[in-house]
Design an enzyme around this catalytic site. Structure first.
Site, mmCIF file in Angstrom:
data_model
loop_
_atom_site.group_PDB
_atom_site.id
_atom_site.type_symbol
_atom_site.label_atom_id
_atom_site.label_comp_id
_atom_site.label_asym_id
_atom_site.label_seq_id
_atom_site.Cartn_x
_atom_site.Cartn_y
_atom_site.Cartn_z
ATOM 1 N N GLU A 1 -45.898 -69.342 -2.593
ATOM 2 C CA GLU A 1 -46.852 -69.620 -3.674
ATOM 3 C C GLU A 1 -47.865 -68.487 -3.696
ATOM 4 O O GLU A 1 -48.285 -68.012 -2.627
ATOM 5 C CB GLU A 1 -47.565 -70.959 -3.404
ATOM 6 C CG GLU A 1 -48.628 -71.335 -4.416
ATOM 7 C CD GLU A 1 -49.327 -72.641 -4.075
ATOM 8 O OE1 GLU A 1 -49.080 -73.226 -3.006
ATOM 9 O OE2 GLU A 1 -50.140 -73.092 -4.905
ATOM 10 N N HIS B 1 -52.899 -70.891 2.400
ATOM 11 C CA HIS B 1 -52.504 -72.113 3.114
ATOM 12 C C HIS B 1 -51.024 -72.107 3.482
ATOM 13 O O HIS B 1 -50.235 -71.373 2.903
ATOM 14 C CB HIS B 1 -52.839 -73.384 2.320
ATOM 15 C CG HIS B 1 -52.178 -73.538 0.991
ATOM 16 N ND1 HIS B 1 -52.722 -73.064 -0.190
ATOM 17 C CD2 HIS B 1 -50.989 -74.122 0.643
ATOM 18 C CE1 HIS B 1 -51.925 -73.380 -1.191
ATOM 19 N NE2 HIS B 1 -50.867 -74.010 -0.716
HETATM 20 C C1 LIG Z 1 -50.869 -78.878 -4.896
HETATM 21 C C2 LIG Z 1 -50.643 -77.861 -5.944
HETATM 22 C C3 LIG Z 1 -50.037 -76.580 -5.385
HETATM 23 C C4 LIG Z 1 -51.136 -75.853 -4.600
HETATM 24 O O1 LIG Z 1 -52.114 -75.521 -5.303
HETATM 25 O O2 LIG Z 1 -51.034 -75.637 -3.385
HETATM 26 C C5 LIG Z 1 -48.810 -76.864 -4.573
HETATM 27 O O3 LIG Z 1 -48.583 -76.380 -3.480
HETATM 28 S S1 LIG Z 1 -47.679 -77.910 -5.354
HETATM 29 C C6 LIG Z 1 -46.283 -77.953 -4.197
HETATM 30 C C7 LIG Z 1 -45.088 -78.629 -4.821
HETATM 31 N N1 LIG Z 1 -44.565 -77.845 -5.920
HETATM 32 C C8 LIG Z 1 -43.586 -76.927 -5.727
HETATM 33 O O4 LIG Z 1 -43.050 -76.759 -4.647
HETATM 34 C C9 LIG Z 1 -43.173 -76.143 -6.965
HETATM 35 C C10 LIG Z 1 -42.124 -75.102 -6.628
HETATM 36 N N2 LIG Z 1 -40.961 -75.737 -6.043
HETATM 37 C C11 LIG Z 1 -39.849 -75.980 -6.795
HETATM 38 O O5 LIG Z 1 -39.760 -75.709 -7.973
HETATM 39 C C12 LIG Z 1 -38.702 -76.650 -6.053
HETATM 40 O O6 LIG Z 1 -39.182 -77.241 -4.876
HETATM 41 C C13 LIG Z 1 -37.564 -75.643 -5.664
HETATM 42 C C14 LIG Z 1 -38.088 -74.539 -4.778
HETATM 43 C C15 LIG Z 1 -36.941 -75.084 -6.933
HETATM 44 C C16 LIG Z 1 -36.509 -76.402 -4.881
HETATM 45 O O7 LIG Z 1 -36.222 -77.551 -5.585
HETATM 46 P P1 LIG Z 1 -34.980 -78.439 -5.109
HETATM 47 O O8 LIG Z 1 -34.935 -79.684 -5.925
HETATM 48 O O9 LIG Z 1 -34.986 -78.590 -3.634
HETATM 49 O O10 LIG Z 1 -33.811 -77.509 -5.604
HETATM 50 P P2 LIG Z 1 -32.503 -77.094 -4.888
HETATM 51 O O11 LIG Z 1 -31.995 -78.219 -4.031
HETATM 52 O O12 LIG Z 1 -31.623 -76.535 -5.950
HETATM 53 O O13 LIG Z 1 -32.981 -75.908 -3.912
HETATM 54 C C17 LIG Z 1 -32.507 -74.601 -4.144
HETATM 55 C C18 LIG Z 1 -32.303 -73.975 -2.783
HETATM 56 O O14 LIG Z 1 -33.623 -73.742 -2.228
HETATM 57 C C19 LIG Z 1 -33.720 -74.429 -0.998
HETATM 58 N N3 LIG Z 1 -35.090 -74.894 -0.885
HETATM 59 C C20 LIG Z 1 -35.653 -75.911 -1.574
HETATM 60 N N4 LIG Z 1 -36.954 -76.050 -1.224
HETATM 61 C C21 LIG Z 1 -37.189 -75.111 -0.295
HETATM 62 C C22 LIG Z 1 -38.325 -74.740 0.484
HETATM 63 N N5 LIG Z 1 -39.483 -75.400 0.346
HETATM 64 N N6 LIG Z 1 -38.223 -73.718 1.360
HETATM 65 C C23 LIG Z 1 -37.062 -73.043 1.495
HETATM 66 N N7 LIG Z 1 -35.905 -73.339 0.808
HETATM 67 C C24 LIG Z 1 -36.007 -74.364 -0.079
HETATM 68 C C25 LIG Z 1 -32.723 -75.554 -1.035
HETATM 69 O O15 LIG Z 1 -32.358 -75.919 0.274
HETATM 70 C C26 LIG Z 1 -31.589 -74.889 -1.795
HETATM 71 O O16 LIG Z 1 -30.908 -74.042 -0.896
HETATM 72 P P3 LIG Z 1 -29.321 -74.176 -0.741
HETATM 73 O O17 LIG Z 1 -29.104 -75.622 -0.368
HETATM 74 O O18 LIG Z 1 -28.968 -73.195 0.336
HETATM 75 O O19 LIG Z 1 -28.769 -73.848 -2.111
HETATM 76 CO CO CO Z 2 -49.532 -75.054 -2.104
#
Ligand SMILES: CC[C@@H](C(=O)O)C(=O)SCCNC(=O)CCNC(=O)[C@H](O)C(C)(C)COP(=O)(O)OP(=O)(O)OC[C@H]1O[C@@H](n2cnc3c(N)ncnc32)[C@H](O)[C@@H]1OP(=O)(O)O
Ligand code: CO
Length: 134
Positions: free
Chosen positions: A130, A7
């Site tokens: 993922e 997905h």
């Molecule tokens: C429904 C269940 C399951 C499925 O079966 O399909 C799912 O899909 S659940 C979906 C929701 N769960 C998750 O996304 C879990 C994993 N994600 C995380 O742990 C967090 O989202 C993260 C990735 C650690 C980011 O958390 P955040 O609070 O935004 O932390 P930061 O602000 O420190 O971000 C670090 C850095 O990464 C950039 N970022 C954040 N999210 C994304 C993204 N989706 N794609 C690309 N980049 C992302 C963020 O901009 C920061 O970058 P810099 O600002 O340059 O440091």
């Molecule tokens: Co997902």
């Protein structure tokens, strides 16, 4: 290691509005909302035949997508999910090669009732990946 694209996930500010838009304006086959408090999201899957779109909105105070939506208030592409045959082997290989597994590094059960992990977006060209064991 990675196989089919399971997905593509789009984070949205209002899941009901997004689901209706996909259904009514894109004529999509839209599933029922699934609240997943353990993941901090409510999701709707759109079945496209060859893959799915996962529309997701935050659920609860500690949603992992809250910060993403603050930065992208209209919503945006959030992650891609690839299928792998053996998640433990994938974790071992990725960890050995220095990739960061998010959370405690262990698989959790995802929306399809199968184990999933997430890889840090900074390790894969700004894309949150993922992996789902299928
Ligand atoms: C429904 C269940 C399951 C499925 O079966 O399909 C799912 O899909 S659940 C979906 C929701 N769960 C998750 O996304 C879990 C994993 N994600 C995380 O742990 C967090 O989202 C993260 C990735 C650690 C980011 O958390 P955040 O609070 O935004 O932390 P930061 O602000 O420190 O971000 C670090 C850095 O990464 C950039 N970022 C954040 N999210 C994304 C993204 N989706 N794609 C690309 N980049 C992302 C963020 O901009 C920061 O970058 P810099 O600002 O340059 O440091
Ligand atoms: Co997902």
């Amino acid at each position: 290691m990675i196989g089919r694209l399971n997905h593509i996930a789009i984070a949205v500010p209002d899941l009901a509005v997004a689901a209706a838009k996909y259904r009514d304006q894109l004529g999509a086959s839209v599933g029922a909302p699934q609240a997943l408090p353990e993941h901090g999201v409510t999701v709707v899957f759109v079945d496209t035949g060859n893959t799915k779109v996962e529309l997701l909105e935050p659920l609860g105070e500690a949603s992992p997508i809250a910060a993403f939506l603050e930065k992208n208030p209209a919503g945006g592409m959030h992650h891609v999910c690839f299928e792998v045959p053996d998640l433990s082997a994938a974790i071992a290989r990725l960890t050995a090669e220095g990739a960061r597994i998010l959370g405690d590094g262990k698989p959790r059960i995802g929306a399809h009732g199968r184990p999933v992990i997430f890889l840090h977006p900074k390790d894969f060209f700004g894309t949150l990946i993922e992996l789902e064991e299928v």
